[in-house]
Design a protein around this motif. Structure first.
Motif, PDB file in Angstrom:
ATOM      1  N   ARG A   1      66.373  85.609   8.403  1.00 39.14           N
ATOM      2  CA  ARG A   1      65.519  86.033   7.294  1.00 39.14           C
ATOM      3  C   ARG A   1      64.082  85.602   7.543  1.00 39.14           C
ATOM      4  O   ARG A   1      63.135  86.356   7.286  1.00 39.14           O
ATOM      5  CB  ARG A   1      66.044  85.444   5.978  1.00 39.14           C
ATOM      6  N   ALA A   2      63.929  84.383   8.041  1.00 38.93           N
ATOM      7  CA  ALA A   2      62.580  83.883   8.297  1.00 38.93           C
ATOM      8  C   ALA A   2      61.886  84.748   9.345  1.00 38.93           C
ATOM      9  O   ALA A   2      60.720  85.107   9.205  1.00 38.93           O
ATOM     10  CB  ALA A   2      62.640  82.436   8.762  1.00 38.93           C
TER      11      ALA A   2
ATOM     12  N   LEU B   1      74.003  79.559  -1.439  1.00 37.88           N
ATOM     13  CA  LEU B   1      72.680  80.157  -1.600  1.00 37.88           C
ATOM     14  C   LEU B   1      72.795  81.555  -2.185  1.00 37.88           C
ATOM     15  O   LEU B   1      72.028  81.959  -3.047  1.00 37.88           O
ATOM     16  CB  LEU B   1      71.964  80.220  -0.251  1.00 37.88           C
TER      17      LEU B   1
ATOM     18  N   LEU C   1      56.185  81.400   1.769  1.00 44.71           N
ATOM     19  CA  LEU C   1      57.576  81.173   1.375  1.00 44.71           C
ATOM     20  C   LEU C   1      58.138  79.930   2.052  1.00 44.71           C
ATOM     21  O   LEU C   1      59.316  79.636   1.953  1.00 44.71           O
ATOM     22  CB  LEU C   1      58.433  82.395   1.716  1.00 44.71           C
ATOM     23  N   GLY C   2      57.281  79.227   2.753  1.00 46.19           N
ATOM     24  CA  GLY C   2      57.719  77.974   3.366  1.00 46.19           C
ATOM     25  C   GLY C   2      58.207  78.126   4.789  1.00 46.19           C
ATOM     26  O   GLY C   2      58.788  77.197   5.348  1.00 46.19           O
ATOM     27  N   VAL C   3      57.999  79.299   5.388  1.00 44.17           N
ATOM     28  CA  VAL C   3      58.452  79.509   6.765  1.00 44.17           C
ATOM     29  C   VAL C   3      57.363  79.018   7.726  1.00 44.17           C
ATOM     30  O   VAL C   3      56.204  79.411   7.609  1.00 44.17           O
ATOM     31  CB  VAL C   3      58.734  81.002   7.023  1.00 44.17           C
TER      32      VAL C   3
ATOM     33  N   THR D   1      67.444  75.484   2.153  1.00 43.84           N
ATOM     34  CA  THR D   1      68.732  75.885   2.703  1.00 43.84           C
ATOM     35  C   THR D   1      69.576  74.674   3.050  1.00 43.84           C
ATOM     36  O   THR D   1      70.787  74.725   2.994  1.00 43.84           O
ATOM     37  CB  THR D   1      68.561  76.728   3.970  1.00 43.84           C
TER      38      THR D   1
ATOM     39  N   ILE E   1      52.799  86.130   4.127  1.00 43.62           N
ATOM     40  CA  ILE E   1      53.852  86.033   3.128  1.00 43.62           C
ATOM     41  C   ILE E   1      54.893  85.021   3.585  1.00 43.62           C
ATOM     42  O   ILE E   1      55.324  84.158   2.830  1.00 43.62           O
ATOM     43  CB  ILE E   1      54.488  87.420   2.881  1.00 43.62           C
TER      44      ILE E   1
ATOM     45  N   MET F   1      61.402  85.886  -6.319  1.00 44.45           N
ATOM     46  CA  MET F   1      61.276  85.142  -5.063  1.00 44.45           C
ATOM     47  C   MET F   1      60.464  83.871  -5.265  1.00 44.45           C
ATOM     48  O   MET F   1      60.803  82.815  -4.742  1.00 44.45           O
ATOM     49  CB  MET F   1      60.605  86.017  -4.005  1.00 44.45           C
TER      50      MET F   1
ATOM     51  N   MET G   1      66.979  85.287  -0.967  1.00 47.62           N
ATOM     52  CA  MET G   1      67.516  84.248  -0.085  1.00 47.62           C
ATOM     53  C   MET G   1      66.454  83.797   0.917  1.00 47.62           C
ATOM     54  O   MET G   1      66.424  82.635   1.318  1.00 47.62           O
ATOM     55  CB  MET G   1      68.774  84.749   0.621  1.00 47.62           C
ATOM     56  N   LEU G   2      65.600  84.717   1.314  1.00 44.13           N
ATOM     57  CA  LEU G   2      64.478  84.344   2.188  1.00 44.13           C
ATOM     58  C   LEU G   2      63.593  83.326   1.478  1.00 44.13           C
ATOM     59  O   LEU G   2      63.147  82.341   2.067  1.00 44.13           O
ATOM     60  CB  LEU G   2      63.672  85.594   2.549  1.00 44.13           C
ATOM     61  N   ALA G   3      63.384  83.557   0.180  1.00 46.12           N
ATOM     62  CA  ALA G   3      62.524  82.645  -0.575  1.00 46.12           C
ATOM     63  C   ALA G   3      63.159  81.265  -0.717  1.00 46.12           C
ATOM     64  O   ALA G   3      62.479  80.281  -0.954  1.00 46.12           O
ATOM     65  CB  ALA G   3      62.213  83.235  -1.938  1.00 46.12           C
TER      66      ALA G   3
ATOM     67  N   LEU H   1      64.114  94.191   3.792  1.00 46.63           N
ATOM     68  CA  LEU H   1      65.231  93.391   3.296  1.00 46.63           C
ATOM     69  C   LEU H   1      65.662  93.877   1.912  1.00 46.63           C
ATOM     70  O   LEU H   1      64.860  94.433   1.165  1.00 46.63           O
ATOM     71  CB  LEU H   1      64.832  91.910   3.202  1.00 46.63           C
TER      72      LEU H   1
ATOM     73  N   LYS I   1      69.355  81.519   7.773  1.00 46.14           N
ATOM     74  CA  LYS I   1      67.951  81.411   7.379  1.00 46.14           C
ATOM     75  C   LYS I   1      66.999  81.847   8.478  1.00 46.14           C
ATOM     76  O   LYS I   1      65.951  82.427   8.197  1.00 46.14           O
ATOM     77  CB  LYS I   1      67.647  79.980   6.933  1.00 46.14           C
TER      78      LYS I   1
ATOM     79  N   VAL J   1      57.069  91.028  -1.254  1.00 44.17           N
ATOM     80  CA  VAL J   1      58.454  91.308  -0.869  1.00 44.17           C
ATOM     81  C   VAL J   1      58.456  91.903   0.532  1.00 44.17           C
ATOM     82  O   VAL J   1      57.497  92.536   0.945  1.00 44.17           O
ATOM     83  CB  VAL J   1      59.160  92.286  -1.841  1.00 44.17           C
ATOM     84  N   ILE J   2      59.543  91.645   1.254  1.00 46.66           N
ATOM     85  CA  ILE J   2      59.673  92.196   2.593  1.00 46.66           C
ATOM     86  C   ILE J   2      60.454  93.495   2.479  1.00 46.66           C
ATOM     87  O   ILE J   2      61.616  93.500   2.064  1.00 46.66           O
ATOM     88  CB  ILE J   2      60.400  91.195   3.517  1.00 46.66           C
TER      89      ILE J   2
ATOM     90  N   THR K   1      62.484  87.855  10.035  1.00 48.22           N
ATOM     91  CA  THR K   1      62.153  89.151   9.441  1.00 48.22           C
ATOM     92  C   THR K   1      60.834  89.049   8.685  1.00 48.22           C
ATOM     93  O   THR K   1      59.976  89.933   8.772  1.00 48.22           O
ATOM     94  CB  THR K   1      63.257  89.600   8.474  1.00 48.22           C
ATOM     95  N   ALA K   2      60.668  87.949   7.949  1.00 48.66           N
ATOM     96  CA  ALA K   2      59.427  87.757   7.203  1.00 48.66           C
ATOM     97  C   ALA K   2      58.246  87.619   8.163  1.00 48.66           C
ATOM     98  O   ALA K   2      57.200  88.221   7.956  1.00 48.66           O
ATOM     99  CB  ALA K   2      59.548  86.529   6.312  1.00 48.66           C
TER     100      ALA K   2
ATOM    101  N   HIS L   1      64.247  79.667   1.601  1.00 53.88           N
ATOM    102  CA  HIS L   1      64.157  79.127   2.957  1.00 53.88           C
ATOM    103  C   HIS L   1      64.141  77.606   3.030  1.00 53.88           C
ATOM    104  O   HIS L   1      64.880  76.988   3.776  1.00 53.88           O
ATOM    105  CB  HIS L   1      62.918  79.686   3.643  1.00 53.88           C
ATOM    106  N   GLN L   2      63.222  76.993   2.236  1.00 53.74           N
ATOM    107  CA  GLN L   2      63.027  75.560   2.426  1.00 53.74           C
ATOM    108  C   GLN L   2      64.088  74.697   1.775  1.00 53.74           C
ATOM    109  O   GLN L   2      64.084  73.496   1.946  1.00 53.74           O
ATOM    110  CB  GLN L   2      61.671  75.176   1.898  1.00 53.74           C
TER     111      GLN L   2
ATOM    112  N   ASN M   1      57.245  90.931   9.540  1.00 56.15           N
ATOM    113  CA  ASN M   1      56.605  91.839   8.587  1.00 56.15           C
ATOM    114  C   ASN M   1      55.237  91.362   8.139  1.00 56.15           C
ATOM    115  O   ASN M   1      54.310  92.155   8.050  1.00 56.15           O
ATOM    116  CB  ASN M   1      57.503  92.040   7.369  1.00 56.15           C
TER     117      ASN M   1
END
Lengths: 263, 289, 342
Positions: free
Chosen positions: C194-195, A126, C209-211, A105, C205, A162, A98-100, A91, C191, A87-88, C197-198, A102-103, C201
């Motif tokens: 958020r991406a 989302l 998560l696909g980023v 969206t 990770i 997530m 919602m970050l999870a 956030l 998105k 987890v971040i 931010t990930a 991502h792909q 950090n």
């Protein structure tokens, strides 16, 4: 669903994985166990593409993903959780979920940046999907709280939420039961089976908690010093003399720090 | 060409001197000390004040300048580094950048930003080395650098030096062995400031100097020298400094004089820094990848 | 029953009142910007332009350092390349004003992309060093390349007829600022935010998560460079002359401190801090001259160094007492204006 053939990974002079092969069939729950420092997390890192093994192939969902970068493998449907949580912290729970997403969206980053019409709508959808997942895991009360302010158990659940939010075909769980009470671990077993049955997910998990492994896993691989010690059904494994020896002897031998803690 | 190599050698000695200070702070604190140049700047200004403005003997000025540098080092440690101990290293870096700007601002405030000349330690004509006129000051610089690098390399093998290293790895362990991390931190910053001060004192008389001269022209080559030497190696910083000096002056000769490229000196340092970081990020004598 | 209605109406009344106060606050803030434009004449129009340009630069640094977590100590290179490109296109090629600005944005993007590719290999403190060295090199090499920048004398950057007046130019700068603020807002709400931010950090990770970590890092550099280049173009035509001296490396350091003082990831904080540092050197001399008592060592040089002096003092206060910067101080107000929800 997932197949690894002859994975070998070295860090300098240290042989972390040695000719490791494993197969996880669709809809199965498979356990990966072994003493500390046996290379379990490194194996996950090779499967998800964070480490590039010196030898070996990984195929997922019928295609060779050995050369794909991590995010492409994630896009193909691999989701994972982390031993020390993915987890971040900065956030909120909702934002993490919602970050999870991502792909899936469904709009490009630039479109979002420009605030094009469709992106507003998708964001709302989302958010609604995220709320659904959050409710399923019983996180509704803390949806708006930053992850850093939550206790360990809740963060762990959030990590799991997530992994699911990315709409995966397969989950790779790194010690999902660590830090849980026996009752919670039992509940987790129920959740995992439900996920498999209802969402038809395939699960590969690293776990030390023997009762949980015995309860949910269809099949177990045992790792020791980067090599496959044995494999089989949980009941067979529990009786296997070498496994017992590895756990008892290995615990002392690898106590001074394996690479597992770093992931 | 030979003259440029000789010039580079002596110029590189200053980079090496600053780089040694940078390496010390990095070894002990894992911080990039962007204020390292200004230790030298402060030392030069104080020495100028004492020697030229007040007419005191040279040694008083030199000691005063070094004392000012060390005082600044201790102040930085107390007021900036210690309170930010738990912050990210990026924040600490931003703060140290702030210290450098602050020191420049203070020198401009107290002394107008006009070029100044500090008399050299030893008067007298230059020596001809490979066709370049080398001042006695520069010979002293090179000697001081060699001695200092040797002394520091030795220092990190003594018990105290090892304690400094231990504290960077694990404050708790250091405390258990009976070394206060605060004392180590003071020691490191004091020594780094002293080395920086020496660099400033010895370099200022080579040309004219203005506020911020050390940061503007010396800081990046000094960092490049530290990186080239592996960031954790005192002898590496020494060799790195000399190499950077020579590459820079070769660059000035080849690019600047032959091809009229503006900013050839910065360009060649930048190119070398990039080469090192992209091809061999652990540097020449660095231990970690 | 009646009690419930009462409560409901009271709640509604309170939200109405809150809304009124909120709208009033926003209008007051806008009025604060509009006031000098309407009554301040050309002098204040110029100042507002400068403040807006600085705010755009601050937001550009915010994209890179605040959102993507990549430090840049050579930002003046991006801005400077934008400024010289725009000046070059306007004065040498005679291209229309809009093309000059577009060229500035493009030049900034390309430069940042190159630095970004380096940043894929070189991380953290080393990246700070590389960007600092890059800024210095750009300052002495590119900005002194006579054919491109006109050497020491600088390059002329005439404005087009439409934005000839200082007032029109100020409006243009404010419009650009509004657009950049809007994109920053959308960035963090979608998105990409958020991406990033990930990525900031934990890159591992983020990737699971696909980023696409590489893509997002380069994207952040490009966007930051685009905005910085645009700001450079605006700066060129604001001054109507561009010189290498305007883009010394200290400027970049000052900007980074300015963004930290404003508060990374706080739009309002950054705009306020940036405007403050844009206006300080212009307003300070008059202010000091108007004082009844003159400090003894006042001279031109002092005006030059007081801003860095002040920004460093503010930085130290910020880092020690409220690491979120001005944005953190204003958080209660902004939360109220946005409505109670977080």
């Amino acid at each position: 669903m997932l197949r690894a053939d002859g994975l070998s990974l070295r860090f300098g002079g240290l042989q972390v994985l040695d000719d490791l092969s494993l197969t996880v069939g669709e809809g199965r729950i498979v356990g990966l166990i072994g003493p500390n420092g046996a290379g379990k997390t490194s194996c996950f890192n090779c499967l998800t593409g964070i480490y590039q093994p010196q030898a070996g192939r990984v195929s997922f969902d019928g295609r060779d993903v050995s050369r794909l970068p991590t995010h492409r493998r994630a896009a193909a449907g691999m989701a994972r959780t982390w031993q020390n949580l993915g987890v971040i912290d900065s956030l909120t729970v909702t934002e993490n979920v919602m970050l999870a997403q991502h792909q899936r969206t469904g709009y490009s980053a630039v479109a979002g940046l420009l605030g094009l019409g469709g992106t507003w709508l998708r964001e709302r959808e989302l958010r609604r999907d995220a709320a659904e997942i959050i409710d399923y895991f019983g996180l509704g009360e803390v949806a708006g709280v930053r992850a850093s302010e939550l206790p360990y158990g809740v963060r762990k659940t959030c990590d799991m939420a997530m992994a699911l939010a990315s709409d995966p075909k397969m989950l790779l769980l790194d010690e999902p039961a660590s830090g849980l009470s026996p009752e919670e671990a039992h509940d987790l077993a129920g959740t995992l089976r439900e996920l498999r049955d209802r969402l038809r997910l395939t699960i590969l998990m690293i776990e030390h908690h023997v009762p949980l492994v015995a309860e949910v896993c269809d099949y177990v691989y045992v790792l020791n010093f980067g090599r496959l010690l044995t494999e089989g059904r949980p009941a067979e494994i529990q009786r296997h003399p070498e496994v017992i020896a590895a756990y008892l002897g290995g615990a002392a031998a690898t106590a001074e720090g394996g690479e597992d803690g770093t992931a | 060409m030979g003259a440029f190599v000789a010039l580079g050698l002596f110029q590189g000695a200053v980079y090496g001197l600053l780089a040694v200070g940078i390496v010390m702070v990095y070894k002990a604190k894992r911080a990039f000390n962007f204020a390292q140049g200004e230790f030298g700047g402060i030392a030069a200004f104080c020495a100028y004040l004492l020697i030229v403005a007040l007419g005191l003997p040279y040694w008083v000025g030199a000691v005063g300048g070094l004392a000012a540098a060390v005082a600044m080092g201790l102040l930085v440690e107390r007021a900036i580094v210690r309170p930010l101990e738990s912050s990210s290293r990026t924040i600490l870096l931003v703060a140290l950048v702030g210290v450098a700007l602050f020191a420049i601002a203070v020198t401009v405030l107290l002394a107008e930003p006009v070029p100044r000349v500090l008399p050299p330690l030893v008067e007298g004509g230059g020596v001809d080395i490979l066709g370049a006129g080398i001042q006695p000051q520069q010979l002293i610089l090179l000697a001081v650098l060699a001695v200092l690098a040797g002394a520091l390399a030795w220092f990190f093998r003594t018990d105290l030096g090892l304690a400094v290293l231990a504290s960077s790895q694990d404050t708790l362990a250091a405390r258990v062995v009976g070394i206060s991390p605060e004392a180590v931190s003071r020691l490191v910053w004091g020594m780094a400031a002293l080395v920086g001060g020496v660099a400033g004192l010895l370099y200022a008389p080579v040309g004219i100097f203005t506020p911020g001269f050390m940061t503007a022209t010396m800081l990046v080559p000094a960092f490049a020298a530290a990186v080239l030497g592996g960031m954790t190696s005192v002898p590496g910083a020494f060799i790195g400094g000399i190499s950077i000096g020579i590459v820079q002056n070769a660059g000035i000769y080849l690019l600047g004089q032959q091809w009229q490229v503006p900013g050839a000196s910065q360009l060649s340092v930048f190119a070398l820094l990039m080469l090192v970081l992209l091809i061999r990020p652990q540097g020449l004598l660095g231990k970690e990848a | 029953m009646s009690a419930t209605t009462l409560v409901l109406t009271r709640v509604r009344v309170r939200t109405h009142l809150g809304l009124v106060v909120r709208v009033a606050l926003i209008l007051a803030a806008l009025a604060l910007v509009a006031l000098p434009l309407v009554f301040g004449g050309d002098v204040w129009a110029q100042r507002v332009s400068r403040a807006a340009i600085y705010a755009v630069i601050g937001l550009s640094i915010n994209t890179l350092t605040g959102h993507a977590g990549q430090i840049s100590l050579g930002h003046q290179a991006f801005v400077g390349i934008g400024a010289f490109s725009s000046a070059f296109m306007a004065s040498r090629l005679g291209a229309p004003f809009g093309f000059g600005l577009a060229g500035a944005a493009l030049a900034g993007t390309v430069t940042a992309l190159i630095v970004g590719m380096v940043a894929l290999r070189v991380k953290g403190l080393y990246l700070a060093l590389v960007t600092l060295a890059f800024g210095l090199t750009a300052e002495t090499t590119i900005f002194n390349w006579r054919e491109f920048t006109g050497g020491g004398a600088g390059a002329f950057a005439p404005r087009s007829a439409l934005v000839e007046s200082d007032l029109a130019y100020a409006l243009l700068c404010l419009a650009v600022l509004v657009v950049v603020l809007y994109t920053d807002w959308r960035l963090v709400s979608t998105k990409a935010g958020r991406a990033l931010t990930a990525v900031r950090n934990d890159e591992r990770i983020a990737s699971t998560l696909g980023v696409d970590v590489t893509g997002y890092k380069l994207g952040a550099f490009c966007f930051s460079g685009l905005v910085a280049g645009l700001a450079g173009g605006l700066f060129a035509h604001w001054n109507q002359v561009v010189q290498a001296l305007d883009f010394e490396f200290q400027v970049a350091l000052l900007w980074v401190l300015m963004a930290v003082v404003g508060g990374l990831r706080s739009r309002l904080g950054i705009v306020i801090a940036s405007s403050f540092f844009a206006l300080l050197p212009l307003v300070l001399p008059n202010f000091l001259a108007g004082l009844p008592w003159q400090p003894p060592f006042l001279n031109e040089a002092v005006y030059h160094v007081l801003p860095p002096f002040l920004v460093v003092l503010m930085l130290l206060v910020v880092l020690r007492f409220f690491p979120g910067g001005i944005g953190q101080l204003l958080a209660p107000v902004t939360r109220f204006v946005k409505g109670a929800k977080r």
